[in-house]
Design an enzyme around this catalytic site. Structure first.
Site, PDB file in Angstrom:
ATOM      1  N   HIS A  68       0.819  -1.214   0.000  1.00 27.93           N
ATOM      2  CA  HIS A  68       0.000   0.000   0.000  1.00 27.93           C
ATOM      3  C   HIS A  68       0.859   1.273   0.000  1.00 27.93           C
ATOM      4  O   HIS A  68       0.539   2.212   0.731  1.00 27.93           O
ATOM      5  CB  HIS A  68      -0.906   0.044   1.240  1.00 27.93           C
ATOM      6  CG  HIS A  68      -1.963  -1.004   1.290  1.00 27.93           C
ATOM      7  ND1 HIS A  68      -2.704  -1.260   2.418  1.00 27.93           N
ATOM      8  CD2 HIS A  68      -2.437  -1.855   0.343  1.00 27.93           C
ATOM      9  CE1 HIS A  68      -3.579  -2.231   2.178  1.00 27.93           C
ATOM     10  NE2 HIS A  68      -3.429  -2.618   0.928  1.00 27.93           N
TER      11      HIS A  68
ATOM     12  N   HIS B 154      -7.084  -0.859   3.701  1.00 30.51           N
ATOM     13  CA  HIS B 154      -6.648  -1.065   2.319  1.00 30.51           C
ATOM     14  C   HIS B 154      -7.020   0.150   1.459  1.00 30.51           C
ATOM     15  O   HIS B 154      -8.132   0.665   1.557  1.00 30.51           O
ATOM     16  CB  HIS B 154      -7.291  -2.325   1.771  1.00 30.51           C
ATOM     17  CG  HIS B 154      -7.332  -3.448   2.785  1.00 30.51           C
ATOM     18  ND1 HIS B 154      -8.149  -3.409   3.873  1.00 30.51           N
ATOM     19  CD2 HIS B 154      -6.617  -4.579   2.862  1.00 30.51           C
ATOM     20  CE1 HIS B 154      -7.943  -4.499   4.603  1.00 30.51           C
ATOM     21  NE2 HIS B 154      -7.013  -5.225   4.014  1.00 30.51           N
TER      22      HIS B 154
HETATM   23  C1  LIG Z   1       0.093  -7.116  -4.595  1.00 26.21           C
HETATM   24  C2  LIG Z   1      -0.821  -6.006  -4.176  1.00 26.21           C
HETATM   25  C3  LIG Z   1      -1.868  -6.269  -3.284  1.00 26.21           C
HETATM   26  C4  LIG Z   1      -2.713  -5.242  -2.883  1.00 26.21           C
HETATM   27  N1  LIG Z   1      -3.820  -5.542  -2.115  1.00 26.21           N
HETATM   28  C5  LIG Z   1      -4.781  -4.604  -1.949  1.00 26.21           C
HETATM   29  C6  LIG Z   1      -6.067  -4.945  -1.404  1.00 26.21           C
HETATM   30  O1  LIG Z   1      -6.380  -6.100  -1.141  1.00 26.21           O
HETATM   31  N2  LIG Z   1      -6.949  -3.945  -1.205  1.00 26.21           N
HETATM   32  C7  LIG Z   1      -6.665  -2.664  -1.519  1.00 26.21           C
HETATM   33  O2  LIG Z   1      -7.499  -1.795  -1.288  1.00 26.21           O
HETATM   34  N3  LIG Z   1      -5.476  -2.323  -2.070  1.00 26.21           N
HETATM   35  C8  LIG Z   1      -4.557  -3.270  -2.323  1.00 26.21           C
HETATM   36  N4  LIG Z   1      -3.386  -2.933  -2.944  1.00 26.21           N
HETATM   37  C9  LIG Z   1      -3.128  -1.522  -3.248  1.00 26.21           C
HETATM   38  C10 LIG Z   1      -3.835  -0.986  -4.475  1.00 26.21           C
HETATM   39  O3  LIG Z   1      -3.936  -1.951  -5.486  1.00 26.21           O
HETATM   40  C11 LIG Z   1      -3.054   0.241  -4.961  1.00 26.21           C
HETATM   41  O4  LIG Z   1      -2.955   1.152  -3.918  1.00 26.21           O
HETATM   42  C12 LIG Z   1      -3.706   0.916  -6.146  1.00 26.21           C
HETATM   43  O5  LIG Z   1      -3.726   0.045  -7.246  1.00 26.21           O
HETATM   44  C13 LIG Z   1      -2.953   2.201  -6.507  1.00 26.21           C
HETATM   45  O6  LIG Z   1      -3.532   2.764  -7.656  1.00 26.21           O
HETATM   46  P1  LIG Z   1      -2.729   3.819  -8.550  1.00 26.21           P
HETATM   47  O7  LIG Z   1      -3.605   4.091  -9.727  1.00 26.21           O
HETATM   48  O8  LIG Z   1      -2.327   4.943  -7.704  1.00 26.21           O
HETATM   49  O9  LIG Z   1      -1.391   3.083  -8.978  1.00 26.21           O
HETATM   50  P2  LIG Z   1      -1.129   1.628  -9.617  1.00 26.21           P
HETATM   51  O10 LIG Z   1      -2.268   0.732  -9.363  1.00 26.21           O
HETATM   52  O11 LIG Z   1       0.212   1.233  -9.159  1.00 26.21           O
HETATM   53  O12 LIG Z   1      -1.115   1.926 -11.181  1.00 26.21           O
HETATM   54  C14 LIG Z   1      -0.072   2.626 -11.798  1.00 26.21           C
HETATM   55  C15 LIG Z   1       0.072   2.112 -13.221  1.00 26.21           C
HETATM   56  O13 LIG Z   1       1.038   2.922 -13.890  1.00 26.21           O
HETATM   57  C16 LIG Z   1       1.868   2.103 -14.656  1.00 26.21           C
HETATM   58  N5  LIG Z   1       3.155   2.767 -14.835  1.00 26.21           N
HETATM   59  C17 LIG Z   1       4.139   2.909 -13.936  1.00 26.21           C
HETATM   60  N6  LIG Z   1       5.165   3.579 -14.474  1.00 26.21           N
HETATM   61  C18 LIG Z   1       4.813   3.884 -15.727  1.00 26.21           C
HETATM   62  C19 LIG Z   1       5.463   4.564 -16.786  1.00 26.21           C
HETATM   63  N7  LIG Z   1       6.683   5.060 -16.637  1.00 26.21           N
HETATM   64  N8  LIG Z   1       4.817   4.694 -17.982  1.00 26.21           N
HETATM   65  C20 LIG Z   1       3.565   4.184 -18.140  1.00 26.21           C
HETATM   66  N9  LIG Z   1       2.910   3.516 -17.152  1.00 26.21           N
HETATM   67  C21 LIG Z   1       3.530   3.378 -15.974  1.00 26.21           C
HETATM   68  C22 LIG Z   1       1.982   0.829 -13.859  1.00 26.21           C
HETATM   69  O14 LIG Z   1       2.399  -0.248 -14.665  1.00 26.21           O
HETATM   70  C23 LIG Z   1       0.582   0.681 -13.293  1.00 26.21           C
HETATM   71  O15 LIG Z   1      -0.256  -0.071 -14.142  1.00 26.21           O
HETATM   72  C24 LIG Z   1      -2.500  -3.928  -3.358  1.00 26.21           C
HETATM   73  C25 LIG Z   1      -1.461  -3.663  -4.240  1.00 26.21           C
HETATM   74  C26 LIG Z   1      -0.624  -4.687  -4.672  1.00 26.21           C
HETATM   75  C27 LIG Z   1       0.469  -4.381  -5.650  1.00 26.21           C
END
Ligand SMILES: Cc1cc2nc3c(=O)[nH]c(=O)nc-3n(C[C@H](O)[C@H](O)[C@H](O)COP(=O)(O)OP(=O)(O)OC[C@H]3O[C@@H](n4cnc5c(N)ncnc54)[C@H](O)[C@@H]3O)c2cc1C
Ligand SMILES: *[C@@H]1O[C@H](CO)[C@@H](O)[C@H](O)[C@H]1NC(C)=O
Ligand SMILES: *[C@@H]1O[C@H](CO)[C@@H](O)[C@H](O)[C@H]1NC(C)=O
Ligand SMILES: *[C@@H]1O[C@H](CO)[C@@H](O)[C@H](O)[C@H]1NC(C)=O
Ligand SMILES: *[C@@H]1O[C@H](CO)[C@@H](O)[C@H](O)[C@H]1NC(C)=O
Ligand SMILES: *[C@@H]1O[C@H](CO)[C@@H](O)[C@H](O)[C@H]1NC(C)=O
Ligand SMILES: *[C@@H]1O[C@H](CO)[C@@H](O)[C@H](O)[C@H]1NC(C)=O
Ligand SMILES: *[C@@H]1O[C@H](CO)[C@@H](O)[C@H](O)[C@H]1NC(C)=O
Ligand SMILES: *[C@@H]1O[C@H](CO)[C@@H](O)[C@H](O)[C@H]1NC(C)=O
Ligand SMILES: *[C@@H]1O[C@H](CO)[C@@H](O)[C@H](O)[C@H]1NC(C)=O
Ligand SMILES: CC(=O)N[C@H]1CO[C@H](CO)[C@@H](O)[C@@H]1O
Length: 581
Positions: free
Chosen positions: A521, A560
């Site tokens: 997280h 979460h």
């Molecule tokens: C293994 C795991 C288990 C988790 N379990 C839970 C859970 O059970 N419940 C819960 O609420 N949360 C959980 N989380 C947390 C939650 O999934 C994340 O907090 C959330 O997905 C964050 O969203 P975001 O859009 O900020 O970033 P992310 O979901 O990280 O998305 C960012 C995206 O940007 C892309 N990216 C990165 N760099 C670049 C670049 N240079 N160019 C283009 N694209 C790029 C990545 O590939 C990714 O697809 C978990 C996370 C993980 C990894």
């Protein structure tokens, strides 16, 4: 939340990916000068792209570094969630040795591919304590983030679908709206989950509640992002991608890894990306760039582009566009410490899948035939949010923890129906664990070099203040009380980790440092109010560039964080829509 430092589980759960035609495109023929380029196809990126392209006059290109995820069975089937770490759908980041963990390193994975973390996570939807969001409203001057208002953004992203249940899930229907993401409850007999929840209730003195309706403390059997009709994972590209696919003003491109934002003076003017499968490089010149690459990759991309701590950038020969020392700082996460117990072999754990071929076959048959059975439920997703009495912190400088508003949990209790250790005897295992819900001490993230292919350098600083240490030690001791409860003790055979001879605080502390892992997280590294401006999400001092994702959440929700990321991106999109580009 599933987490293991070890990769053995991946091999244990084998699955056959289906091959379906991808409805989305590889990174050719992007619109060169759209209104917005959004970097990162996780929850935040998809919600922003969908909301901003609702206006057919506004052109949007969404760029995702990883692969398309459509039709990947291990992603779609909730019960396969444990197999998704260390796969093509993750950034396999290893943190620096943490002195607080006696030098242990943590594998802090992030999602990679359409859906980001939402494609690989454990499907939990939790909002937790409202006072967290009230703080964000103060930090940002954005009254819309106060819980009273922000709960409407949560509602706008989800709906709750009822499914036949043989238990009362304690769901408060008024907490859910008519948004695209479908939520439902575990549809099986809760079995052992019910016993565990009762033991939490007995030991932690907590009620079974809905932790999404403004209630901060209690127990939940969990509300999951699962489609009730076929028990498949519902996540960003499914819930928000089909709208984009139908719009000629929107593009969603995978295999498009952004390596640099180009600037003219203080204005961001270009986005350069590479297709990692072909090495073809493309540069787009949008009117505006919104970074949504997650808590580790958003600060990395900013720094690679010359935006960050000047000294650090200079040390890697990166020309400084803007000296912003706070970028990469303020890294928070939920880190947990686990115990491991052998349980009676009839208890349904991961061991049954890996060692009992007939169990595995019948579970798969039931899921394929009826969309039901254990594979439609992420086993181990029930959790409890609890408060620590002030006196536990007596004699410790823990003002931060004791002065947290009364709705905030100090601890998250959860469990895994598998081993979390490396070496495992061939027996059925459960691993209860506990994390600090509101850590005080932040870590930070830096660049390894100016090469975009290097992983970020992550300094975690887990359990990094006296109050954080007292929190986890107290929680760890509670784990033994929980499993000693008559609800659980009948199925327990023996304590595997750390072992019943581990009893003194010093020995328990050593066990914690060697038996910890992350909920994955991370957040806070491009914080709202500090690095990005309230209400606009613009990087302060720059033009044409905003950051909206987990990296900009200023501090930890009490549970979460995925639900919050969806709602927050939705909220940001409503404000950004009305602003000049
Ligand atoms: C293994 C795991 C288990 C988790 N379990 C839970 C859970 O059970 N419940 C819960 O609420 N949360 C959980 N989380 C947390 C939650 O999934 C994340 O907090 C959330 O997905 C964050 O969203 P975001 O859009 O900020 O970033 P992310 O979901 O990280 O998305 C960012 C995206 O940007 C892309 N990216 C990165 N760099 C670049 C670049 N240079 N160019 C283009 N694209 C790029 C990545 O590939 C990714 O697809 C978990 C996370 C993980 C990894
Ligand atoms: C990209 O454009 C070229 C030339 O217009 C065309 O031949 C090709 O099919 C397009 N590719 C895709 C994936 O749309
Ligand atoms: C993560 O590890 C898996 C398995 O080794 C690998 O297939 C994948 O490419 C790795 N991810 C990245 C981004 O290197
Ligand atoms: C149900 O949730 C709403 C918020 O959506 C809240 O105001 C109300 O108090 C909750 N009801 C109960 C019984 O907790
Ligand atoms: C599950 O059902 C949804 C509709 O609710 C559908 O869009 C999706 O394709 C289905 N998934 C699978 C794998 O059958
Ligand atoms: C294996 O699974 C079957 C159910 O499919 C069950 O009847 C049997 O008892 C299990 N065997 C063991 C050793 O647990
Ligand atoms: C599917 O459901 C039907 C009706 O409940 C049941 O009879 C059948 O055994 C189930 N099939 C499998 C493979 O579980
Ligand atoms: C207690 O810790 C806080 C930080 O949480 C610090 O600001 C304060 O100075 C400390 N007080 C003492 C007496 O050490
Ligand atoms: C583990 O134990 C089960 C049942 O006791 C047995 O069927 C299986 O072969 C064993 N696996 C290994 C790897 O020894
Ligand atoms: C507990 O026992 C194990 C196994 O005998 C041993 O390796 C370990 O050092 C002991 N730990 C303590 C704290 O006594
Ligand atoms: C260890 C554990 O929690 N097992 C449970 C997994 O979920 C099924 C329901 O699908 C329960 O029956 C098990 O007891």
């Amino acid at each position: 939340m599933w987490s293991s430092k070890y990769t053995s589980l991946v091999a244990l759960l084998n699955y056959a990916p289906l091959t379906l035609a991808a409805p989305r495109s590889a990174p050719t023929n992007a619109t060169v000068s759209p209104d917005y380029v959004i970097v990162g196809g996780g929850p935040a990126g998809f919600v922003l792209a969908e909301q901003l392209s609702k206006d057919p006059k506004v052109t949007v290109v969404l760029l995702e570094a990883g692969p398309d995820t459509a039709g990947v069975e291990a992603i779609d089937v909730p019960g396969y969630a444990p197999s998704l770490l260390q796969t093509p759908y993750t950034w396999n980041y290893t943190c620096e040795p943490d002195p607080n963990l006696e030098g242990a390193t943590t594998m802090l994975h992030q999602g990679r591919g359409f859906g980001g973390g939402a494609a690989v996570n454990y499907l939990g939807h939790c909002r937790g304590a409202p006072s967290v969001f009230d703080d964000w409203a103060k930090i940002s001057g954005d009254d819309g983030l106060r819980w009273e208002n922000f709960q409407n953004d949560f509602k706008a992203t989800v709906h709750y679908k009822e499914t036949p249940l043989n238990y009362d899930p304690h769901v408060n229907k008024s907490a859910y709206g008519d948004g695209p993401l479908e939520l439902t409850s575990p549809n099986e007999d809760l079995g052992f989950v019910m016993n565990l929840m009762k033991s939490w209730a007995n030991v932690l003195k907590l009620p079974w509640v809905d932790l999404n309706d403004g209630t901060g403390l209690g127990i939940s059997s969990n509300t999951n992002v699962i489609r009730a009709n076929n028990r498949t994972r519902d996540y960003a590209p499914q819930a928000y991608g089909w709208q984009l696919a139908g719009r000629s003003n929107a593009q969603q491109l995978y295999n498009a890894e952004v390596t640099k934002i180009g600037f003219k003076g203080k204005r961001a003017v270009s986005v350069t990306y590479v297709d990692p499968t072909t090495d073809v490089v493309t540069t787009l010149t949008p009117k505006e760039i919104i970074i949504a690459a997650g808590a580790l990759n958003s600060p990395k991309l900013l720094m690679l582009s010359g935006v960050g701590p000047a000294d650090h950038l200079k040390s890697h020969n990166i020309p400084v566009v803007a000296d912003i020392p706070q970028i990469g700082k303020n890294l928070y996460d939920h880190h947990f410490a686990f115990m491991e117990f052998e349980v009676t072999s009839d208890l349904e754990t991961l061991w049954q899948y890996t060692q009992n071929a007939s169990f595995k076959a019948s579970a798969e048959d039931e899921y394929r035939t009826n969309s039901s059975g254990p594979l439609g439920v992420p086993n181990g997703s029930a959790f409890a949010l609890s408060r620590i009495p002030d006196e536990v912190f007596d004699g410790i400088n823990a003002t931060y923890h004791t002065s947290l508003p009364a709705d905030r949990a100090h601890l998250i209790f959860q469990y895994s129906s598998s081993t979390l250790q490396g070496t495992t005897p061939n027996v059925s295992i459960i691993s209860p664990f506990v994390a600090g819900a509101q850590p005080e001490a932040p870590g930070y993230v830096e660049l390894k070099s100016s090469d975009y292919r290097d992983q970020p350098v992550i300094y975690t600083n887990y359990y990094g203040s006296p109050g954080d240490k007292a929190t986890i030690l107290y929680g760890y001791k509670q784990l033994r009380k929980i499993v000693s409860d008559p609800e659980i003790s009948p199925v327990l055979i023996r304590e595997i980790y750390p072992g019943t001879n581990v009893t003194s605080d010093d020995d328990l502390w050593h066990a914690i440092t060697q038996g910890s892992s992350t909920f994955h997280h991370p957040l806070g590294t491009v914080a709202l109010g500090t690095v990005v401006e309230g209400k606009t999400w613009r990087v302060k001092g720059l033009k044409g560039i905003r950051v909206v994702d987990s990296s900009t959440l200023p501090n930890m929700p009490t549970c979460h964080i995925m639900a919050t990321v969806y709602a927050y991106a939705y909220h940001a999109a409503q404000l950004i829509k009305k602003q000049d580009r």
